[in-house]
Motif scaffolding. Structure first.
Motif, PDB file in Angstrom:
ATOM      1  N   ASP A  81      37.893  41.450  44.001  1.00  0.00           N
ATOM      2  CA  ASP A  81      39.239  42.029  43.960  1.00  0.00           C
ATOM      3  C   ASP A  81      39.977  41.844  45.282  1.00  0.00           C
ATOM      4  O   ASP A  81      41.215  41.823  45.302  1.00  0.00           O
ATOM      5  CB  ASP A  81      39.166  43.523  43.609  1.00  0.00           C
TER       6      ASP A  81
ATOM      7  N   ARG B  43      41.873  38.814  44.781  1.00  0.00           N
ATOM      8  CA  ARG B  43      42.966  39.022  43.819  1.00  0.00           C
ATOM      9  C   ARG B  43      44.139  39.754  44.488  1.00  0.00           C
ATOM     10  O   ARG B  43      45.301  39.413  44.261  1.00  0.00           O
ATOM     11  CB  ARG B  43      42.463  39.818  42.617  1.00  0.00           C
TER      12      ARG B  43
ATOM     13  N   LYS C 194      32.440  43.731  42.253  1.00  0.00           N
ATOM     14  CA  LYS C 194      33.800  43.617  41.727  1.00  0.00           C
ATOM     15  C   LYS C 194      34.818  43.730  42.856  1.00  0.00           C
ATOM     16  O   LYS C 194      35.802  42.973  42.907  1.00  0.00           O
ATOM     17  CB  LYS C 194      34.077  44.674  40.665  1.00  0.00           C
TER      18      LYS C 194
ATOM     19  N   ILE D  36      46.074  41.447  38.980  1.00  0.00           N
ATOM     20  CA  ILE D  36      46.715  42.554  39.684  1.00  0.00           C
ATOM     21  C   ILE D  36      48.169  42.708  39.238  1.00  0.00           C
ATOM     22  O   ILE D  36      48.927  41.742  39.162  1.00  0.00           O
ATOM     23  CB  ILE D  36      46.677  42.328  41.211  1.00  0.00           C
TER      24      ILE D  36
ATOM     25  N   VAL E 160      44.269  48.315  40.633  1.00  0.00           N
ATOM     26  CA  VAL E 160      42.893  48.085  41.070  1.00  0.00           C
ATOM     27  C   VAL E 160      42.468  49.237  41.962  1.00  0.00           C
ATOM     28  O   VAL E 160      43.285  49.817  42.681  1.00  0.00           O
ATOM     29  CB  VAL E 160      42.794  46.737  41.839  1.00  0.00           C
TER      30      VAL E 160
ATOM     31  N   GLN F 190      41.595  41.654  34.826  1.00  0.00           N
ATOM     32  CA  GLN F 190      41.512  42.068  36.228  1.00  0.00           C
ATOM     33  C   GLN F 190      42.633  41.489  37.082  1.00  0.00           C
ATOM     34  O   GLN F 190      42.587  41.595  38.305  1.00  0.00           O
ATOM     35  CB  GLN F 190      40.145  41.663  36.790  1.00  0.00           C
TER      36      GLN F 190
ATOM     37  N   THR G  23      42.332  50.625  36.606  1.00  0.00           N
ATOM     38  CA  THR G  23      41.939  51.245  37.879  1.00  0.00           C
ATOM     39  C   THR G  23      40.619  52.005  37.764  1.00  0.00           C
ATOM     40  O   THR G  23      40.124  52.546  38.763  1.00  0.00           O
ATOM     41  CB  THR G  23      43.026  52.219  38.354  1.00  0.00           C
TER      42      THR G  23
END
Length: 455
Positions: free
Chosen positions: A368, A371, A364, A323, A350, A321, A275
């Motif tokens: 994300d 994701r 990023k 989740i 995250v 990365q 995180t």
């Protein structure tokens, strides 16, 4: 009774096994294929943090995915350089060159054309982006690729009893102002400093997150290393030593818990690094020139972002990365609404963060979004199961801080809504629960974040 094997015996056995393996390779794949090394199809230069283990592992994984066989690694011309070779379907040798002499060397190599891809353990600097501007915007979404999350670990000898330091104390130690362990409440006499070299992205990160914030410079007495692993080995052999390395290189040393500003002291644990709440967390990057046509460079970037590539990231000691849902322990000093989340929901691994100076998601965060969407779809949580919580840095007007934090959460909501997510709640908690000091811009940026919680 047979005698135990000596170190000499083990060495002889190792040599014998190596010769047998070499003989097998020569029999199965004619050595003439590898005798004259082919021109490299991909040249990578930059970070030792990436290049020591993770870079070669990702290249090998990419080669396997591309259908190559007999993949193996051999030393390059200099220390911290390797050649990775494989055979394609026609039996032709394919070579990738990797040189790991520090993040700054990667950007120099991109500019002079001696590398197709730069590996960096820090974001590109303004001056580097300017030098490479003729090739396009190196900060664009396709040029800048976050491949993993790492944490700078502050390491000690395993027997050192000290458990935690603040970033201010760290700065005082590494500038030489604090000279003995006793001054920190420990024991052991004089402090011995170990640091990465000036070409290192690891050193750049430490300098930015620790030294520069306090207006300090590294003590000239510090022993410098090009390699994370060699630095770690030196600290783990010195009861008076302290140093900093990437997460994958803690090895036999012991990591300290670190506090920044009003944040709690945190160990470099996977969840806190994922995180980016851990004060010394950082991103690891691949940089390619915009419009890069080298198909191997594009294949490596794509592979590194894939689930299989991220599994290699995890296997090599970094933080992937992908989740995951994390249970957070409820604390009495949490705001009531946040304590309710901690009691009844789980936090996703995250944080959405933003470009400096605006409310646009950074590179990023843009990846994300997908994701998180994939996770919510796979777990059946698209409808009324997710909560967004925005945070920010202090403002003169607390209501303004709360509003800005909620606006950040709403920016994330817009992106998730495109994927069909109907959120349960969107809220902003202003400058509550900081993860970094607000005395420097870097810390304020880290506090401007949006968390995702799921029921």
């Amino acid at each position: 009774m047979p005698r135990a094997m000596t170190a000499s015996d083990k060495d002889l056995w190792g040599r014998a096994l190596s010769m047998l393996l070499l003989g097998f390779i020569c029999y199965a794949f004619p050595w003439s294929v590898f005798a004259a090394l082919p021109t490299a199809v991909l040249r990578i230069q930059g970070s030792n943090t990436i290049g020591a283990k993770l870079g070669p592992a990702l290249v090998k994984g990419m080669m396997e995915e591309q259908g190559l066989r007999a993949i193996h690694q051999s030393p390059g011309d200099r220390e911290n350089e390797v050649h990775i070779l494989g055979l394609d379907a026609e039996g032709k040798a394919v070579q990738v060159e990797l040189a790991a002499h520090g993040s700054s060397t990667g950007f120099v190599a991109l500019k002079d054309g001696s590398a197709d891809l730069a590996a960096s353990s820090r974001p590109i600097k303004d001056a580097e982006a300017h030098d490479l501007a003729a090739f396009g915007d190196l900060r664009s979404q396709h040029a800048e690729q976050v491949i993993a999350i790492d944490g700078l670990a502050i390491i000690l000898h395993p027997d050192n009893p000290l458990r935690a330091l603040s970033t201010a104390q760290l700065a005082a130690v590494f500038t030489g102002e604090v000279k003995t362990w006793e001054e920190l409440g420990g024991k052991g006499g004089a402090i011995h400093l170990y640091a990465r070299d000036d070409q290192s992205g690891t050193f750049d990160t430490f300098k930015e997150l620790v030294l520069a914030r306090q207006g300090k410079s590294l003590a000239t007495s510090a022993q410098r290393f090009e390699s994370n692993d060699k630095l770690s080995a030196a600290v783990s052999g010195d009861p008076q030593g302290i140093g900093f390395v990437g997460l994958a290189s803690i090895n036999q040393a012991r990591a300290l818990a670190i506090a920044d500003g009003d944040s709690q002291a945190m160990l470099p644990e996977t969840e806190l690094i994922a995180t980016e709440d851990y004060p010394l967390s950082r991103r690891l990057f691949f940089y390619v020139k915009p419009g890069e046509q080298n198909r191997w460079a594009k294949a490596l970037v794509q592979f590194a972002q894939s689930p299989r590539g991220q599994a290699i990231v995890d296997k090599n000691g970094f933080v992937a990365q992908q989740i995951q849902a994390i249970k957070v322990q409820a604390q009495q000093d949490m705001p009531p609404s946040y304590r309710e989340l901690a009691t009844n929901a789980q936090r996703l691994s995250v944080n959405f963060r933003f470009q400096e100076g605006n409310a646009n998601l950074d590179n990023k965060a843009l990846r994300d979004v997908q994701r998180v969407l994939d996770y919510l779809k796979q777990t059946g949580k698209l409808e009324q199961k997710a909560v967004l919580v925005g945070f920010g840095d202090p403002k003169a007007d607390p209501q303004r801080a709360a509003l800005l934090s909620k606006l950040r959460a709403m920016a994330v909501r817009r992106e998730l809504a495109k994927g069909g997510v109907n959120l349960r709640e969107v809220t902003g908690l202003g400058d509550e629960l900081p993860v970094a000091a607000n005395t420097a811009e870097e810390g304020r940026i880290r506090n401007r974040r949006v968390e995702v919680w799921v029921y």
